[in-house]
Design a protein around this motif. Sequence first.
Motif, PDB file in Angstrom:
ATOM      1  N   THR A   1       0.842  -1.199   0.000  1.00  0.00           N
ATOM      2  CA  THR A   1       0.000   0.000   0.000  1.00  0.00           C
ATOM      3  C   THR A   1       0.871   1.240   0.000  1.00  0.00           C
ATOM      4  O   THR A   1       1.983   1.236   0.534  1.00  0.00           O
ATOM      5  N   HIS A   2       0.338   2.288  -0.602  1.00  0.00           N
ATOM      6  CA  HIS A   2       1.024   3.576  -0.574  1.00  0.00           C
ATOM      7  C   HIS A   2       0.016   4.638  -0.153  1.00  0.00           C
ATOM      8  O   HIS A   2      -1.082   4.716  -0.697  1.00  0.00           O
ATOM      9  N   HIS A   3       0.424   5.424   0.834  1.00  0.00           N
ATOM     10  CA  HIS A   3      -0.416   6.472   1.402  1.00  0.00           C
ATOM     11  C   HIS A   3       0.309   7.805   1.233  1.00  0.00           C
ATOM     12  O   HIS A   3       1.541   7.870   1.319  1.00  0.00           O
ATOM     13  N   THR A   4      -0.454   8.866   1.056  1.00  0.00           N
ATOM     14  CA  THR A   4       0.122  10.209   0.966  1.00  0.00           C
ATOM     15  C   THR A   4      -0.637  11.117   1.934  1.00  0.00           C
ATOM     16  O   THR A   4      -1.495  11.906   1.525  1.00  0.00           O
ATOM     17  N   PRO A   5      -0.352  10.988   3.211  1.00  0.00           N
ATOM     18  CA  PRO A   5      -1.086  11.785   4.195  1.00  0.00           C
ATOM     19  C   PRO A   5      -0.635  13.247   4.193  1.00  0.00           C
ATOM     20  O   PRO A   5       0.493  13.559   3.832  1.00  0.00           O
ATOM     21  N   ALA A   6      -1.533  14.119   4.641  1.00  0.00           N
ATOM     22  CA  ALA A   6      -1.177  15.536   4.775  1.00  0.00           C
ATOM     23  C   ALA A   6      -0.138  15.704   5.875  1.00  0.00           C
ATOM     24  O   ALA A   6       0.763  16.531   5.779  1.00  0.00           O
ATOM     25  N   SER A   7      -0.256  14.893   6.917  1.00  0.00           N
ATOM     26  CA  SER A   7       0.678  14.940   8.045  1.00  0.00           C
ATOM     27  C   SER A   7       1.107  13.522   8.388  1.00  0.00           C
ATOM     28  O   SER A   7       0.274  12.697   8.789  1.00  0.00           O
ATOM     29  N   TYR A   8       2.381  13.229   8.254  1.00  0.00           N
ATOM     30  CA  TYR A   8       2.865  11.886   8.573  1.00  0.00           C
ATOM     31  C   TYR A   8       2.616  11.570  10.044  1.00  0.00           C
ATOM     32  O   TYR A   8       2.170  10.471  10.376  1.00  0.00           O
ATOM     33  N   ASP A   9       2.917  12.505  10.932  1.00  0.00           N
ATOM     34  CA  ASP A   9       2.784  12.240  12.372  1.00  0.00           C
ATOM     35  C   ASP A   9       1.353  11.867  12.749  1.00  0.00           C
ATOM     36  O   ASP A   9       1.133  10.917  13.500  1.00  0.00           O
ATOM     37  N   ALA A  10       0.373  12.603  12.235  1.00  0.00           N
ATOM     38  CA  ALA A  10      -1.032  12.291  12.520  1.00  0.00           C
ATOM     39  C   ALA A  10      -1.414  10.940  11.916  1.00  0.00           C
ATOM     40  O   ALA A  10      -2.106  10.136  12.553  1.00  0.00           O
TER      41      ALA A  10
ATOM     42  N   TRP B   1       7.786   1.882   5.177  1.00  0.00           N
ATOM     43  CA  TRP B   1       8.791   2.826   4.695  1.00  0.00           C
ATOM     44  C   TRP B   1       8.171   4.212   4.636  1.00  0.00           C
ATOM     45  O   TRP B   1       7.021   4.372   4.258  1.00  0.00           O
ATOM     46  N   ARG B   2       8.979   5.220   4.943  1.00  0.00           N
ATOM     47  CA  ARG B   2       8.559   6.613   4.848  1.00  0.00           C
ATOM     48  C   ARG B   2       9.430   7.305   3.815  1.00  0.00           C
ATOM     49  O   ARG B   2      10.662   7.143   3.821  1.00  0.00           O
ATOM     50  N   ASN B   3       8.805   8.069   2.917  1.00  0.00           N
ATOM     51  CA  ASN B   3       9.576   8.812   1.930  1.00  0.00           C
ATOM     52  C   ASN B   3      10.575   9.742   2.610  1.00  0.00           C
ATOM     53  O   ASN B   3      10.258  10.351   3.630  1.00  0.00           O
ATOM     54  N   VAL B   4      11.751   9.859   2.049  1.00  0.00           N
ATOM     55  CA  VAL B   4      12.758  10.777   2.569  1.00  0.00           C
ATOM     56  C   VAL B   4      12.285  12.212   2.343  1.00  0.00           C
ATOM     57  O   VAL B   4      12.450  13.082   3.200  1.00  0.00           O
TER      58      VAL B   4
END
Length: 79
Positions: free
Chosen positions: A5-14, A37-40
């Motif tokens: 899965t790939h997600h593009t959240p507005a805020s990674y922390d939230a 994995w988190r995008n750099v």
Amino acid sequence: MNLLTHHTPASYDAWKQDFDAHAETRRNAGLTLLQLWRNVDGNGVTALFEVNDRKKAQAWVDREDQTNGPVTARFMRTA
């Protein structure tokens, strides 16, 4: 079988806080998190799951898309 899965959240922390809070929901959907994995650059997140029940996993993907924004999901097998 695996699910990528790939997600593009507005805020990674939230997003991560919500993701962690729903670990039991994923387990109940027959998913076991193998890698996250988190995008750099940016807030993109990719997750690799082992799938034990495809139907339940698909239902989880559908709910995830509705509650946490767009998610790209691919069910995959080892080639």
